[in-house]
Motif scaffolding. Structure first.
Motif, PDB file in Angstrom:
ATOM      1  N   VAL A  18       0.606  -1.204  -0.166  1.00  0.00           N
ATOM      2  CA  VAL A  18      -0.293   0.128   0.028  1.00  0.00           C
ATOM      3  C   VAL A  18       0.941   0.985  -0.184  1.00  0.00           C
ATOM      4  CG1 VAL A  18      -1.873   0.871   1.175  1.00  0.00           C
ATOM      5  CG2 VAL A  18      -1.593  -1.088   1.615  1.00  0.00           C
ATOM      6  N   ASN A  19       1.759   0.999   0.917  1.00  0.00           N
ATOM      7  CA  ASN A  19       2.416   2.622   0.750  1.00  0.00           C
ATOM      8  C   ASN A  19       3.359   2.614  -0.455  1.00  0.00           C
ATOM      9  OD1 ASN A  19       3.662   4.523   2.314  1.00  0.00           O
ATOM     10  ND2 ASN A  19       5.974   3.640   2.292  1.00  0.00           N
ATOM     11  N   THR A  20       3.734   1.546  -1.137  1.00  0.00           N
ATOM     12  CA  THR A  20       4.751   1.634  -2.665  1.00  0.00           C
ATOM     13  C   THR A  20       3.645   3.265  -3.195  1.00  0.00           C
ATOM     14  OG1 THR A  20       4.800  -0.211  -3.178  1.00  0.00           O
ATOM     15  CG2 THR A  20       4.997   0.680  -4.854  1.00  0.00           C
ATOM     16  N   TYR A  21       1.791   2.101  -3.573  1.00  0.00           N
ATOM     17  CA  TYR A  21       1.107   3.498  -3.892  1.00  0.00           C
ATOM     18  C   TYR A  21       1.141   4.913  -3.686  1.00  0.00           C
ATOM     19  CZ  TYR A  21      -0.325  -0.574  -5.894  1.00  0.00           C
ATOM     20  OH  TYR A  21      -0.166  -2.013  -6.846  1.00  0.00           O
ATOM     21  N   VAL A  22       0.652   5.124  -1.776  1.00  0.00           N
ATOM     22  CA  VAL A  22       1.023   6.450  -1.747  1.00  0.00           C
ATOM     23  C   VAL A  22       1.526   7.767  -1.745  1.00  0.00           C
ATOM     24  CG1 VAL A  22       0.582   7.253   0.682  1.00  0.00           C
ATOM     25  CG2 VAL A  22      -0.389   5.374   0.029  1.00  0.00           C
ATOM     26  N   GLN A  23       3.003   6.867  -1.394  1.00  0.00           N
ATOM     27  CA  GLN A  23       4.843   7.179  -2.346  1.00  0.00           C
ATOM     28  C   GLN A  23       4.121   7.496  -3.601  1.00  0.00           C
ATOM     29  OE1 GLN A  23       6.309   7.950  -0.625  1.00  0.00           O
ATOM     30  NE2 GLN A  23       4.868   7.723   1.048  1.00  0.00           N
ATOM     31  N   ASP A  24       4.416   6.706  -4.519  1.00  0.00           N
ATOM     32  CA  ASP A  24       4.381   7.048  -6.190  1.00  0.00           C
ATOM     33  C   ASP A  24       2.970   8.032  -6.467  1.00  0.00           C
ATOM     34  OD1 ASP A  24       6.131   4.892  -5.860  1.00  0.00           O
ATOM     35  OD2 ASP A  24       5.227   4.192  -7.660  1.00  0.00           O
ATOM     36  N   GLY A  25       2.106   7.903  -5.874  1.00  0.00           N
ATOM     37  CA  GLY A  25       0.814   9.088  -5.901  1.00  0.00           C
ATOM     38  C   GLY A  25       1.128  10.361  -5.910  1.00  0.00           C
ATOM     39  N   LEU A  30      -7.135   4.690  -2.422  1.00  0.00           N
ATOM     40  CA  LEU A  30      -5.870   5.510  -2.125  1.00  0.00           C
ATOM     41  C   LEU A  30      -6.196   6.829  -1.522  1.00  0.00           C
ATOM     42  CD1 LEU A  30      -3.251   5.700  -3.199  1.00  0.00           C
ATOM     43  CD2 LEU A  30      -3.399   4.885  -5.210  1.00  0.00           C
ATOM     44  N   GLY A  31      -7.428   7.293  -2.918  1.00  0.00           N
ATOM     45  CA  GLY A  31      -7.730   8.909  -2.987  1.00  0.00           C
ATOM     46  C   GLY A  31      -8.089   9.199  -1.783  1.00  0.00           C
ATOM     47  N   ILE A  32      -7.901   8.481  -0.429  1.00  0.00           N
ATOM     48  CA  ILE A  32      -8.491   8.906   1.082  1.00  0.00           C
ATOM     49  C   ILE A  32      -6.806   8.738   1.543  1.00  0.00           C
ATOM     50  CG2 ILE A  32      -9.551   8.612   3.178  1.00  0.00           C
ATOM     51  CD1 ILE A  32     -11.497   9.726   1.883  1.00  0.00           C
ATOM     52  N   GLU A  62      -5.308  12.127   3.369  1.00  0.00           N
ATOM     53  CA  GLU A  62      -4.857  12.722   4.752  1.00  0.00           C
ATOM     54  C   GLU A  62      -4.007  12.940   4.484  1.00  0.00           C
ATOM     55  OE1 GLU A  62      -3.816  10.766   7.806  1.00  0.00           O
ATOM     56  OE2 GLU A  62      -3.216   9.881   6.851  1.00  0.00           O
ATOM     57  N   LYS A  63      -2.488  12.439   4.690  1.00  0.00           N
ATOM     58  CA  LYS A  63      -1.692  12.322   3.921  1.00  0.00           C
ATOM     59  C   LYS A  63      -0.740  13.992   3.898  1.00  0.00           C
ATOM     60  CE  LYS A  63       2.698   9.303   4.722  1.00  0.00           C
ATOM     61  NZ  LYS A  63       3.620   8.328   5.034  1.00  0.00           N
ATOM     62  N   TYR A  64      -1.286  13.896   2.932  1.00  0.00           N
ATOM     63  CA  TYR A  64      -0.549  15.456   1.653  1.00  0.00           C
ATOM     64  C   TYR A  64      -1.502  16.523   1.831  1.00  0.00           C
ATOM     65  CZ  TYR A  64       3.065  11.859   2.260  1.00  0.00           C
ATOM     66  OH  TYR A  64       4.248  10.444   1.849  1.00  0.00           O
ATOM     67  N   PRO A  65      -2.205  17.056   2.756  1.00  0.00           N
ATOM     68  CA  PRO A  65      -3.382  17.535   1.999  1.00  0.00           C
ATOM     69  C   PRO A  65      -3.526  19.250   1.322  1.00  0.00           C
ATOM     70  CG  PRO A  65      -3.267  17.863   4.894  1.00  0.00           C
ATOM     71  CD  PRO A  65      -2.568  16.459   3.777  1.00  0.00           C
ATOM     72  N   GLU A  66      -1.751  19.456   1.751  1.00  0.00           N
ATOM     73  CA  GLU A  66      -1.971  20.752   0.662  1.00  0.00           C
ATOM     74  C   GLU A  66      -1.353  20.737  -0.304  1.00  0.00           C
ATOM     75  OE1 GLU A  66       2.217  17.428   1.457  1.00  0.00           O
ATOM     76  OE2 GLU A  66       0.111  18.236   2.533  1.00  0.00           O
ATOM     77  N   LYS A  67      -1.882  19.136  -0.812  1.00  0.00           N
ATOM     78  CA  LYS A  67      -1.557  18.759  -2.387  1.00  0.00           C
ATOM     79  C   LYS A  67      -2.715  19.130  -2.912  1.00  0.00           C
ATOM     80  CE  LYS A  67       2.878  19.567  -3.961  1.00  0.00           C
ATOM     81  NZ  LYS A  67       3.506  20.650  -3.973  1.00  0.00           N
ATOM     82  N   TYR A  68      -3.846  18.668  -2.313  1.00  0.00           N
ATOM     83  CA  TYR A  68      -4.818  18.358  -3.213  1.00  0.00           C
ATOM     84  C   TYR A  68      -5.857  19.217  -2.686  1.00  0.00           C
ATOM     85  CZ  TYR A  68      -2.576  14.016  -3.270  1.00  0.00           C
ATOM     86  OH  TYR A  68      -1.616  13.384  -3.963  1.00  0.00           O
ATOM     87  N   TYR A  69      -7.163  20.006  -4.220  1.00  0.00           N
ATOM     88  CA  TYR A  69      -7.664  21.539  -3.398  1.00  0.00           C
ATOM     89  C   TYR A  69      -9.109  20.071  -2.591  1.00  0.00           C
ATOM     90  CZ  TYR A  69      -5.999  24.552  -6.214  1.00  0.00           C
ATOM     91  OH  TYR A  69      -5.075  25.443  -7.138  1.00  0.00           O
ATOM     92  N   VAL A 121     -10.261  14.132   7.429  1.00  0.00           N
ATOM     93  CA  VAL A 121      -9.024  14.806   6.524  1.00  0.00           C
ATOM     94  C   VAL A 121      -9.789  15.825   6.218  1.00  0.00           C
ATOM     95  CG1 VAL A 121      -9.316  13.717   3.972  1.00  0.00           C
ATOM     96  CG2 VAL A 121      -9.990  12.301   5.805  1.00  0.00           C
ATOM     97  N   LYS A 122      -8.497  16.256   5.921  1.00  0.00           N
ATOM     98  CA  LYS A 122      -8.683  18.243   5.880  1.00  0.00           C
ATOM     99  C   LYS A 122      -8.283  18.866   4.221  1.00  0.00           C
ATOM    100  CE  LYS A 122      -4.729  18.238   9.427  1.00  0.00           C
ATOM    101  NZ  LYS A 122      -3.681  19.112  10.337  1.00  0.00           N
ATOM    102  N   ILE A 123      -9.219  18.360   3.786  1.00  0.00           N
ATOM    103  CA  ILE A 123      -9.608  18.897   2.980  1.00  0.00           C
ATOM    104  C   ILE A 123     -11.249  18.731   2.810  1.00  0.00           C
ATOM    105  CG2 ILE A 123      -7.572  18.312   1.773  1.00  0.00           C
ATOM    106  CD1 ILE A 123      -8.756  16.747  -0.186  1.00  0.00           C
ATOM    107  N   PRO A 124     -11.908  18.856   1.294  1.00  0.00           N
ATOM    108  CA  PRO A 124     -13.193  18.865   1.032  1.00  0.00           C
ATOM    109  C   PRO A 124     -13.386  17.577   0.690  1.00  0.00           C
ATOM    110  CG  PRO A 124     -12.835  21.861   0.859  1.00  0.00           C
ATOM    111  CD  PRO A 124     -11.295  20.283   0.823  1.00  0.00           C
ATOM    112  N   ILE A 125     -14.137  16.451   0.828  1.00  0.00           N
ATOM    113  CA  ILE A 125     -14.303  14.973   0.685  1.00  0.00           C
ATOM    114  C   ILE A 125     -15.868  14.887  -0.287  1.00  0.00           C
ATOM    115  CG2 ILE A 125     -14.550  12.309   1.627  1.00  0.00           C
ATOM    116  CD1 ILE A 125     -11.767  13.925   1.251  1.00  0.00           C
TER     117      ILE A 125
END
Length: 397
Positions: free
Chosen positions: A164-171, A198-200, A204-211, A334-338
């Motif tokens: 799972v971490n492979t997909y998160v880090q590559d994403g 994966l989107g969640i 959750e981990k990188y909210p600063e990168k997503y609207y 999660v710190k962005i709109p869902i």
């Protein structure tokens, strides 16, 4: 489709030639024992060897040709002329040392970037999104990512090393690449089925990168989902008096599954549920057009084979790693709109679990958008509404 047919014919021809060689070889041995003339047999062996070699060369040429002829169609106006600010390309990117592929499509390369996360794990949907969500290209630069172990990126990593971490880090690496390439601070994120989880993870981990994030066919609790799907399949089979299906399901045992046949045991009830939804008259456009997608220009001959390998091998290895994940417990904030785009008739990803997650989720904004005539794939079942709703919540707001 023509490429697939040609490839199949060639494989059958090679097998036939090989079998013929074996038969002739056996006859040759028999004739040696009988001290019979060998000229005819030698000629046949030479002829068939030439045929076999020619077929191998032809296959190699086709593979090379298909490799260099892959593309994603250019975007044109109503008169067939390329739009001057458009972008339509396949691109190989380096993500954490892995070579992976993306498609990039949009009528204006300056528009906001939207990254679409395919289902699976192991699924590729470059062509499917292009066909079903083409109207999305008007207001967004739509990026499709073949995740490691799928489609064009099947060989990006050894399937046995994927987690799972492979997909998160590559994403995340892909997100940074897109922000830098298109000079954006953030991008939009849409995920379907496995991609919705994966989107969640990314949000959750990188909210600063997503609207914001939009999940469809939303997965919540993987282990519970398998249990409910299995039980639902048996109930449907009982109603239909399908004793063969009941026997097969029960012989496989109760999920979750582990081992080397996870894909096939899971497919027994997942395919049955998908077939049930395909026959539901309340679901629009209920059929996946797999042959259309696999024969599209985005995939060369090797990619077409890996299209299927990803759905079997990668799924088999990665999916059991998800059984311990429950978004209600692990990703409740999660710190962005869902947004959840949910098919009212989805019996693959249980609606009750999505509603449970929605109730416990804490986010700046959360919303469920219902698709009354959809099953597990609103982006296919009601594609026009899907695009309109995305434009409404992402652009208009």
């Amino acid at each position: 489709m023509i490429q697939i047919i040609i490839f199949s014919i060639l494989l059958i021809s090679i097998m036939g030639t090989f079998i013929t060689e074996l038969i002739i070889g056996m006859l040759w041995i028999l004739k040696i024992r009988k001290k019979a003339p060998l000229n005819n047999i030698v000629l046949k062996l030479k002829r068939n060897t030439v045929i076999l070699g020619s077929l191998f060369i032809l296959i190699l040429i086709l593979i090379i040709f298909s490799y260099f002829s892959t593309d994603t169609p250019i975007i044109v106006d109503k008169n067939g002329n390329p739009l001057p600010k458009s972008i339509a390309e396949l691109r190989k990117v380096q993500l954490n040392g892995r070579q992976e592929w993306i498609s990039i499509r949009g009528e204006n390369k300056n528009n906001p970037v939207l990254l679409f996360l395919a289902g699976g794990p192991g699924g590729t949907q470059m062509a499917a999104v292009r066909y079903n969500l083409q109207k999305l290209e008007k207001n967004f630069v739509v990026v499709n990512w073949d995740q490691p172990g799928s489609g064009k990126s099947y060989y990006a990593a050894n399937v046995k090393n994927l987690n799972v971490n492979t997909y998160v880090q590559d994403g995340y690496a892909l997100t940074k690449y897109l922000c830098k390439t298109f000079k954006k601070d953030k991008i939009y994120l849409v995920g379907e089925s496995w991609g919705s989880a994966l989107g969640i993870f990314l949000s959750e981990k990188y909210p600063e990168k997503y609207y914001s994030f939009v999940g469809t066919g939303q997965m919540v609790d993987f282990s519970k989902t398998e249990e409910l799907d299995y039980e639902n399949a048996i109930k449907i089979a009982q109603i239909k008096n399908n004793t063969n299906k009941i026997t097969k399901l029960r012989s496989n045992g109760h999920p979750p599954y582990y081992g080397t046949d996870v894909t096939w045991k899971s497919a027994e009830y997942l395919n049955y549920l998908s077939s049930y939804m395909q026959k539901d008259p309340g679901i629009y456009n209920s059929h996946f057009n797999t042959w259309r997608d696999i024969s599209s220009s985005e995939y060369n001959l090797v990619d077409k084979i890996n299209f299927l390998w990803g759905l079997t091998n990668t799924f088999n290895h990665v999916y059991p790693q998800l059984y311990s994940i429950d978004l209600r417990k692990n990703y409740a904030k999660v710190k962005i709109p869902i947004y959840f785009f949910i098919g009212r008739r989805d019996i693959n990803a249980p609606i009750s679990l999505v509603e449970d997650y929605y109730n416990v989720l804490r986010a700046p904004h959360k919303e469920i958008v219902w698709f009354e005539h959809s099953g597990h794939s609103p982006w296919i079942n009601e594609s026009d509404k899907f695009v309109n709703q995305l434009n409404k919540i992402l652009i208009d707001k």
